[in-house]
Design a protein around this motif. Structure first.
Motif, PDB file in Angstrom:
ATOM      1  N   VAL A   1     -22.395 -10.798   6.542  1.00  0.00           N
ATOM      2  CA  VAL A   1     -21.882  -9.833   7.487  1.00  0.00           C
ATOM      3  C   VAL A   1     -21.580  -8.338   6.789  1.00  0.00           C
ATOM      4  O   VAL A   1     -20.975  -8.391   5.714  1.00  0.00           O
ATOM      5  CB  VAL A   1     -20.686 -10.550   8.221  1.00  0.00           C
TER       6      VAL A   1
ATOM      7  N   ASP B   1     -27.573  -3.587  21.455  1.00  0.00           N
ATOM      8  CA  ASP B   1     -27.936  -4.035  20.124  1.00  0.00           C
ATOM      9  C   ASP B   1     -27.899  -5.557  20.074  1.00  0.00           C
ATOM     10  O   ASP B   1     -28.660  -6.337  19.596  1.00  0.00           O
ATOM     11  CB  ASP B   1     -27.068  -3.487  19.105  1.00  0.00           C
ATOM     12  N   VAL B   2     -26.762  -6.155  20.768  1.00  0.00           N
ATOM     13  CA  VAL B   2     -26.721  -7.688  20.664  1.00  0.00           C
ATOM     14  C   VAL B   2     -27.900  -7.982  21.447  1.00  0.00           C
ATOM     15  O   VAL B   2     -28.412  -9.099  21.251  1.00  0.00           O
ATOM     16  CB  VAL B   2     -25.379  -7.994  21.301  1.00  0.00           C
TER      17      VAL B   2
ATOM     18  N   VAL C   1     -17.613  -6.882  17.175  1.00  0.00           N
ATOM     19  CA  VAL C   1     -19.472  -6.995  17.095  1.00  0.00           C
ATOM     20  C   VAL C   1     -19.643  -6.931  15.675  1.00  0.00           C
ATOM     21  O   VAL C   1     -19.169  -6.085  14.973  1.00  0.00           O
ATOM     22  CB  VAL C   1     -19.852  -5.772  17.732  1.00  0.00           C
TER      23      VAL C   1
ATOM     24  N   THR D   1     -31.009  -8.401  19.361  1.00  0.00           N
ATOM     25  CA  THR D   1     -30.981  -9.342  18.556  1.00  0.00           C
ATOM     26  C   THR D   1     -31.348 -10.741  19.325  1.00  0.00           C
ATOM     27  O   THR D   1     -31.987 -11.522  18.682  1.00  0.00           O
ATOM     28  CB  THR D   1     -29.185  -9.522  18.109  1.00  0.00           C
TER      29      THR D   1
ATOM     30  N   ARG E   1     -22.165  -6.719  12.486  1.00  0.00           N
ATOM     31  CA  ARG E   1     -23.512  -6.512  11.897  1.00  0.00           C
ATOM     32  C   ARG E   1     -23.813  -7.208  10.778  1.00  0.00           C
ATOM     33  O   ARG E   1     -23.065  -7.167   9.594  1.00  0.00           O
ATOM     34  CB  ARG E   1     -23.491  -4.835  11.844  1.00  0.00           C
TER      35      ARG E   1
ATOM     36  N   ARG F   1     -31.257  -5.243  10.712  1.00  0.00           N
ATOM     37  CA  ARG F   1     -29.911  -5.457  11.110  1.00  0.00           C
ATOM     38  C   ARG F   1     -29.818  -6.140  12.417  1.00  0.00           C
ATOM     39  O   ARG F   1     -30.284  -5.704  13.492  1.00  0.00           O
ATOM     40  CB  ARG F   1     -29.346  -3.965  11.220  1.00  0.00           C
ATOM     41  N   LEU F   2     -28.990  -7.181  12.496  1.00  0.00           N
ATOM     42  CA  LEU F   2     -28.718  -8.018  13.737  1.00  0.00           C
ATOM     43  C   LEU F   2     -27.147  -7.968  14.052  1.00  0.00           C
ATOM     44  O   LEU F   2     -26.437  -7.547  13.250  1.00  0.00           O
ATOM     45  CB  LEU F   2     -28.990  -9.343  13.605  1.00  0.00           C
ATOM     46  N   TYR F   3     -27.070  -7.932  15.326  1.00  0.00           N
ATOM     47  CA  TYR F   3     -25.580  -7.814  15.943  1.00  0.00           C
ATOM     48  C   TYR F   3     -25.313  -9.092  16.764  1.00  0.00           C
ATOM     49  O   TYR F   3     -26.476  -9.653  17.343  1.00  0.00           O
ATOM     50  CB  TYR F   3     -25.653  -6.666  16.636  1.00  0.00           C
TER      51      TYR F   3
ATOM     52  N   ARG G   1     -20.661  -5.313   8.432  1.00  0.00           N
ATOM     53  CA  ARG G   1     -19.501  -4.676   9.117  1.00  0.00           C
ATOM     54  C   ARG G   1     -19.320  -5.261  10.439  1.00  0.00           C
ATOM     55  O   ARG G   1     -19.744  -6.090  10.945  1.00  0.00           O
ATOM     56  CB  ARG G   1     -20.271  -3.049   9.557  1.00  0.00           C
TER      57      ARG G   1
ATOM     58  N   HIS H   1     -21.988  -1.626  21.331  1.00  0.00           N
ATOM     59  CA  HIS H   1     -23.035  -2.437  20.746  1.00  0.00           C
ATOM     60  C   HIS H   1     -23.680  -3.478  21.748  1.00  0.00           C
ATOM     61  O   HIS H   1     -24.535  -4.453  20.861  1.00  0.00           O
ATOM     62  CB  HIS H   1     -22.982  -2.782  19.403  1.00  0.00           C
TER      63      HIS H   1
END
Length: 295
Positions: free
Chosen positions: A208, A227-228, A149, A231, A151, A97-99, A210, A224
């Motif tokens: 994509v 998380d970014v 953002v 990524t 996901r 999972r990437l953001y 979400r 997030h």
């Protein structure tokens, strides 16, 4: 009897010649003919006509040169049987999972947060047509648009898409990465002089999963940003330039967190040697917490 013997000798000679010709390998005869062939001779040579040529002795053959047929260009198929262009290794994992940040109109942002599949608009940019995102909120933010953002799962395959993020070192306005079956295209920061919002990361809309609003100051929505950053750490690992890769990763490291983690780890070892096991365990937990926040 002498007359019959004389008449039989030519017949026997002809039969022997036929038997000898039948026993000769056709491939050997062809190689001998090619070896004895001289350009400019034969019934089809310049200045001779097929009708007026009289063969003397063995029949002459002229082998016309055959132009080589160019092989069709190889294209990387979707099954990955041929070598593909440079791709971010971590983006091939189907469960990764990437953001990223993405700026869209307010109406599209509301529909995307409710789960509408076609809410996020695709646009034209330096990397062709797609959903343009960025790993920095300042680069993705556009006046009058709402920052989301998103996901996405670049490693999941779909019809016409073999997955993975292609790494390019020059703009690709025609979007060749779509024809090659990639889920997206990434242009490392610093390669192109253009710093517009539609230049860094371009994705297929269908990858994509979400979209959430980016409100770091609100207690009602998750932030997030971390998380970014992870990524971006993953994307930088696919940069073909070693110097630019290590320089960008050094900027992503939280050096203050690294210092606290190293100090807490050293203090934990000291307490362990002195026999304060509970205190050493607490210091180790603190070191681990700071270690997780390195990026």
């Amino acid at each position: 009897s002498t007359q019959h013997t004389a008449q039989a000798e030519p017949a026997l000679a002809g039969a022997g010649a036929i038997a000898m010709e039948a026993s000769v390998d056709p491939g050997l005869m062809a190689r001998q003919a090619l070896r004895n062939y001289e350009p400019g001779t034969g019934p089809f040579a310049a200045g001779h006509s097929a009708a007026g040529h009289k063969s003397t002795g063995a029949q002459q053959w002229v082998v016309a040169p055959v132009a080589p047929v160019a092989a069709p260009p190889e294209r990387a198929p979707l099954d990955g049987s041929l070598p593909r262009p440079r791709v971010v290794p971590g983006s091939l994992d189907p469960d990764r999972r990437l953001y990223a940040f993405c700026a869209v109109p307010r109406d599209a942002a509301r529909r995307a947060q409710r789960g509408a599949e076609d809410a996020l608009p695709e646009a034209e940019g330096l990397l062709g047509r797609g959903l343009y995102c960025s790993t920095e909120p300042e680069a993705a933010r556009v006046h009058g648009l709402e920052l989301l953002v998103v996901r996405f799962f670049p490693g999941r395959r779909s019809p016409g898409c073999a997955g993975g993020l292609k790494v390019v070192t020059a703009p690709d306005p025609t979007g060749r990465w779509r024809e090659e079956g990639f889920a997206g295209c990434w242009l490392p920061r610093g390669v192109c002089a253009d710093s517009g919002p539609r230049r860094e990361l371009c994705l297929r809309r269908e990858v994509v999963a979400r979209a959430t609003a980016h409100r770091p100051g609100s207690w009602l929505s998750l932030d997030h940003s971390w998380d970014v950053r992870r990524t971006e750490w993953l994307l930088v690992g696919g940069d073909p330039s070693c110097v630019r890769r290590w320089w960008r990763r050094s900027e992503l490291v939280q050096w203050s967190a690294l210092g606290f983690s190293a100090g807490a780890g050293t203090f934990s070892v000291l307490l362990l040697r002195l026999g304060f096991y509970r205190c050493a365990l607490s210091a180790a937990v603190v070191a681990g917490m700071f270690g997780v926040a390195l990026i």
